[in-house]
Design an enzyme around this catalytic site. Structure first.
Site, short mmCIF file in Angstrom:
data_model
loop_
_atom_site.label_atom_id
_atom_site.label_comp_id
_atom_site.label_asym_id
_atom_site.label_seq_id
_atom_site.Cartn_x
_atom_site.Cartn_y
_atom_site.Cartn_z
N PRO A 9 0.83 -1.26 -0.04
CA PRO A 9 0.06 -0.06 -0.02
C PRO A 9 0.73 1.37 0.10
CG PRO A 9 -0.80 -1.42 1.65
CD PRO A 9 0.54 -2.10 0.99
N ASN A 10 0.47 2.03 -0.70
CA ASN A 10 0.67 3.65 -0.72
C ASN A 10 2.34 3.75 -1.39
OD1 ASN A 10 -1.48 4.78 0.61
ND2 ASN A 10 -0.38 3.96 2.41
N ARG A 17 5.41 11.11 -1.99
CA ARG A 17 4.84 10.95 -0.51
C ARG A 17 6.03 11.14 0.40
NH1 ARG A 17 4.58 4.49 1.59
NH2 ARG A 17 3.73 4.85 3.59
N TYR A 22 10.97 8.94 2.11
CA TYR A 22 11.08 7.89 1.13
C TYR A 22 11.88 8.29 0.06
CZ TYR A 22 7.59 5.77 4.20
OH TYR A 22 6.62 5.32 5.11
N ASN A 73 8.34 -5.14 -0.58
CA ASN A 73 8.13 -4.21 0.33
C ASN A 73 6.43 -4.19 0.77
OD1 ASN A 73 7.61 -1.81 1.83
ND2 ASN A 73 8.89 -0.54 0.32
N ALA A 76 2.87 -0.59 5.22
CA ALA A 76 2.10 -0.73 6.36
C ALA A 76 1.66 -2.07 6.79
CB ALA A 76 1.23 0.40 6.58
N GLU A 97 12.43 -9.12 2.69
CA GLU A 97 11.55 -8.09 3.00
C GLU A 97 12.38 -6.62 2.92
OE1 GLU A 97 10.10 -8.31 7.11
OE2 GLU A 97 9.99 -6.26 7.26
N HIS A 99 12.62 -2.45 3.05
CA HIS A 99 12.06 -1.09 3.19
C HIS A 99 13.03 0.22 2.93
CE1 HIS A 99 8.96 -3.13 5.71
NE2 HIS A 99 9.92 -3.74 6.18
N ARG A 106 12.01 4.96 13.54
CA ARG A 106 10.77 5.88 13.32
C ARG A 106 9.89 5.47 14.44
NH1 ARG A 106 8.82 5.07 7.30
NH2 ARG A 106 7.42 6.93 8.38
C1 DQA Z 1 7.91 1.26 4.34
C2 DQA Z 1 8.09 1.67 5.68
C3 DQA Z 1 6.61 1.06 6.52
O1 DQA Z 1 6.48 1.40 7.67
C4 DQA Z 1 5.54 2.17 5.64
O2 DQA Z 1 4.03 1.87 6.29
C5 DQA Z 1 5.54 2.17 4.24
C6 DQA Z 1 7.06 2.16 3.71
C7 DQA Z 1 9.34 1.65 3.67
O3 DQA Z 1 9.34 1.40 2.45
O4 DQA Z 1 10.18 2.33 4.46
O5 DQA Z 1 4.57 2.21 3.60
O6 DQA Z 1 7.74 -0.02 4.15
#
Ligand code: DQA
Length: 147
Positions: A9-10, A17, A22, A73, A76, A97, A99, A106
């Protein structure tokens, strides 16, 4: 060897964003960098992004028929989704995994991952490089049938 790259998501909002967290690269930029790295490693990649948990689970199931591993990735969903953990375990493919941000530095709720303990490895905090390092690590974990 074929790797499926999954963005949760996102992540389609990358570039606009929270750029301080990021970075300024868009998802297209990220995918291009991964494609270049994949070419250098001699592996095929495909990409999937969804804001919907169920769509991600469906994709993992479908793609597991053709992919040797997953670079994920989870956004959330990392911190919330037992369903995603179960799907990744269920498809019996190695996954890494990744990020972009340093989730350990954080908000406290980002410190827990439902996936890390069952992942082949985890890379976080290096921006786009997290994906590239993660891809290298994942490929190194998958036996090459030609060797
Ligand atoms: C993320 C870290 C997550 O906590 C966050 O919700 C994201 C992006 C990252 O790539 O740093 O959506 O996965």
């Amino acid at each position: 060897m074929r790797i499926a790259v999954v963005h949760g998501p996102n992540l389609r909002l990358l570039g606009r964003r929270e750029p301080d967290v990021y970075g300024r690269e868009t998802l297209t930029d990220v995918n291009s960098a991964i494609e270049e790295e994949a070419r250098a490693l001699g592996v095929e990649v495909e990409f999937f992004q969804s804001n919907h948990e169920g769509a991600l689970l469906d994709f993992l199931e479908d793609a597991s028929a053709r992919a040797d591993g997953f670079l994920v990735n989870p956004g959330a969903l990392t911190h919330t989704s037992v369903a995603l953990r179960d799907a990744l375990l269920g498809v019996s493919r190695p996954f890494v995994e990744v990020h972009l941000s340093n989730t350990a530095g954080r908000e406290p709720f980002r410190r827990h991952s439902y996936l890390s303990d069952v992942a082949s490895g985890v890379v976080f905090g290096f921006g786009v490089q997290s994906y590239l390092l993660g891809l290298r690590g994942l490929v190194s974990r998958i036996p090459n049938p030609n060797e």
